[in-house]
Motif scaffolding. Structure first.
Motif, short mmCIF file in Angstrom:
data_model
loop_
_atom_site.label_atom_id
_atom_site.label_comp_id
_atom_site.label_asym_id
_atom_site.label_seq_id
_atom_site.Cartn_x
_atom_site.Cartn_y
_atom_site.Cartn_z
N CYS A 29 0.83 -1.20 0.00
CA CYS A 29 0.00 0.00 0.00
C CYS A 29 0.86 1.25 0.00
O CYS A 29 2.07 1.20 0.22
CB CYS A 29 -0.93 0.01 1.22
SG CYS A 29 -0.06 0.21 2.79
N THR A 38 -4.12 2.70 -2.57
CA THR A 38 -3.61 1.83 -3.63
C THR A 38 -2.23 2.27 -4.11
O THR A 38 -2.04 3.44 -4.45
CB THR A 38 -4.59 1.82 -4.82
OG1 THR A 38 -5.89 1.45 -4.35
CG2 THR A 38 -4.15 0.82 -5.89
N ILE A 59 -6.95 -1.99 -2.30
CA ILE A 59 -7.71 -1.30 -3.35
C ILE A 59 -8.53 -0.21 -2.66
O ILE A 59 -9.64 -0.43 -2.19
CB ILE A 59 -8.63 -2.29 -4.11
CG1 ILE A 59 -7.82 -3.48 -4.66
CG2 ILE A 59 -9.38 -1.56 -5.22
CD1 ILE A 59 -6.75 -3.12 -5.68
N ASP A 79 -8.20 -1.32 -10.99
CA ASP A 79 -7.03 -1.73 -10.21
C ASP A 79 -7.08 -3.22 -9.87
O ASP A 79 -6.05 -3.90 -9.89
CB ASP A 79 -6.93 -0.90 -8.93
CG ASP A 79 -6.49 0.54 -9.20
OD1 ASP A 79 -5.86 0.77 -10.24
OD2 ASP A 79 -6.78 1.41 -8.37
#
Length: 249
Positions: A29, A38, A59, A79
């Motif tokens: 992250c 993200t 995400i 993503d």
């Protein structure tokens, strides 16, 4: 008991430290002070190239709450699909309604996109209005592998009683992973109080950057003042200490 230690890593360097410390997997992250956002495509690709333990990518398009616009949901779907194509082992997300309930339509879309990967419902769970009911709903969604929680408290130690209760209720139908303030100094006590076998922490330390010239009167965050000449990375030895303690249980 099958013990798992997931390390929240904000760089490829931290991923490598987590792996060398013996972590089970990495949650990749950016924006750890915001609860994680993200990471870039480049970071994901480089992390996959560099380490061999599983990588789970958060995400979350921004910090703040867990109510997302249509545009943000499209970002999240993109993503997730990118992560699948790259061979990422898992993704981490969680969406709520403005009333603090489980967002069925949005989570369903994201779960559909994430098929074939492990999925963690992150600490949006700690922000929900009715955690007992939400836990059952997440189980029934039939797509989440685990829930990351502090027990709806500021730290996992403070929420240990709730975590223990939810682990008993889940009864192996879903994993309950302990997170927030987890470190080598309290991980044994957390395991004892909660009965958990999955733990999550950053195990980080602040280290000096390479800049020799410094301009301390300037802040890249404008009115938010931080030390621009330090960065936070995972400490391999702290991960190793936590792993060794868990193996003694």
């Amino acid at each position: 008991m099958n013990i798992e230690l997931e390390v929240c890593a904000n760089s490829v360097e931290s991923c490598l430290a987590a792996q060398n410390g013996g972590a089970t997997r990495v949650e990749l992250c950016m924006g750890i002070p915001e609860g994680g956002t993200t990471p870039s495509a480049g970071m994901i690709a480089e992390a996959l190239r560099t380490i061999h333990i599983p990588i789970h990518v958060i995400i979350r398009p921004r910090g703040g709450d867990f109510v997302y616009s249509e545009a943000e949901v499209r970002e999240m779907l993109f993503d997730i699909r990118f992560c699948r194509e790259m061979g990422v082992a898992g993704v981490v997300f969680g969406c709520l309604t403005p009333e603090g309930e489980y967002d069925h339509p949005t989570n369903k879309q994201l779960l559909e996109a994430a098929k074939g990967m492990q999925v963690t419902f992150h600490r949006a769970f700690d922000m929900c209005a009715r955690p007992d009911e939400t836990l059952q709903t997440i189980i029934e969604a039939n797509g989440f592998t685990r829930i990351l929680t502090s027990g709806c408290a500021y730290t996992a130690m403070e929420g240990a009683a709730n975590i223990a209760q939810w682990i008993r209720f889940a009864d192996s139908r879903i994993g309950i992973m302990v997170g927030s303030g987890v470190n080598a100094e309290n991980i044994t006590e957390l395991a004892r109080q909660t009965g958990a076998c999955q733990f999550h922490g950053s195990f980080g330390e602040w280290v000096a950057g390479d800049m020799q010239f410094k301009r301390p009167e300037v802040s890249m965050g404008g009115t938010v003042h931080i030390d621009e000449y330090k960065r936070r990375i995972t400490n391999r030895d702290a991960v190793r200490r936590a792993i060794d303690l868990l193996r003694e249980l």
